[in-house]
Scaffold this motif. Structure first.
Motif: not given
Length: 327
Positions: A203-204, A220-221, A282-291
């Motif tokens: 989370s951090a 890291v979300g 893990h990108y999805r879990t963190a809620g980060l947009d890979q693009s």
């Protein structure tokens, strides 16, 4: 038929919004926060207070023995907590780092309380295992630190005690698995000539006083905070990055906002280039947009000129970039 818990929470939220709108209309001229910091602090405290209140009322909102209702209730609260964590990450660049850290500690306590209440309403079967003796001579993952630095404040000491991570190690390769990470806050402090590999979606991430280290981390979300480091390589995706008092280091970065550096010199930036099997999940879990990657957009708080680039940071030339991270 009893009212569905989601409908009840939705109705409560609509009532809350209506009350807030009325208050805003009545007091817009003289009582609404006008400063950015005041508004962010006010909004964070208000949302956290509402989640706290729902937790306190959980026994009355959940029918006794209704597991499906309990699961739905706590899933909703966990979602609100995650949104609040993202709000804090988005706000981090406008707030003092100390205030951000205190808010993160408050969020962690809130998440722990949600987990405790979930366990109360949805108890898990308990199993007993024989304890194993710890092997000597190997670094240990620190869920609670026994040795505290005298120059840390009480709040900082409490944060270190509650953190997962590594402290005071030289010349080792240190690894955290996804099962250990599980959206927790990670703390790295006082490492020298170490390689740190963190799989999963924290989370951090808090990094202090590292020298000649390489840190690889999954998405890291929230925010990554780095301070007092030198001669290091940092490789991670994150929502927000703040770097203080760091020199001669390189960042292989995926960031969805803009990185911030302060009191830094000779720090280089390049795109994130580490990969492992479960990185996308893990990108999805963190809620980060890979693009969306703003790795080359850096704000230097020590350089206010708009017509000249900051001399404190640079783009790493492609021919000078590390393309494989093997230990």
């Amino acid at each position: 038929m009893a009212e569905n818990v989601r409908e009840r929470l939705q109705r409560r939220n609509e009532e809350r919004l209506a009350i807030n709108e009325k208050r805003r209309a009545d007091k817009e001229s003289n009582e609404q926060p006008t400063e950015t910091n005041d508004y962010l602090t006010f909004t964070f405290a208000k949302e956290k207070g509402e989640i706290d209140q729902l937790l306190n009322e959980s026994s009355s909102l959940i029918e006794a023995g209704n597991k499906m209702q309990a699961m739905e209730f706590f899933d909703i609260l966990a979602g609100r907590c995650q949104k609040l964590r993202k709000f804090l990450a988005d706000s981090a660049m406008f707030l003092p780092s100390r205030e951000v850290q205190v808010s993160q500690e408050s969020l962690k306590s809130l998440q722990d309380l949600i987990n405790a209440k979930r366990e109360e309403h949805l108890p898990k079967k308990k199993f007993a295992f024989k304890s194993r003796k710890k092997e000597t001579g190997k670094p240990e993952v620190q869920s609670r630190e026994e040795n505290k630095k005298d120059n840390l404040s009480n709040t900082e000491k409490e944060f270190l005690e509650a953190s997962l991570g590594f402290k005071g190690i030289t010349g080792e390769t240190l690894t955290l698995t996804p099962a250990e990470v599980k959206s927790k806050d990670i703390n790295l402090r006082g490492l020298n000539s170490c390689n740190v590999v963190i799989y999963g979606a924290p989370s951090a991430l808090h990094i202090n006083v590292l020298s000649d280290c390489t840190v690889l981390c999954g998405p890291v979300g929230g925010a990554v905070f780095i301070e007092d480091c030198s001669g290091c390589n940092f490789v991670f995706p994150c929502h927000q990055l703040r770097v203080h008092s760091t020199t001669n280091s390189k960042f292989y970065l995926h960031v969805t906002s803009r990185a911030i550096v302060e009191d830094c010199s000779n720090v280089g930036f390049a795109p994130f280039n580490w990969d492992y099997d479960t990185l996308e999940s893990h990108y999805r879990t963190a809620g980060l947009d890979q693009s969306e990657n703003n790795w080359s957009l850096v704000n230097d708080f020590n350089w206010l000129k708009t017509d000249e680039p900051s001399p404190n940071w640079f783009i790493i030339e492609e021919s000078q970039r590390t393309d494989k991270w093997v230990f």
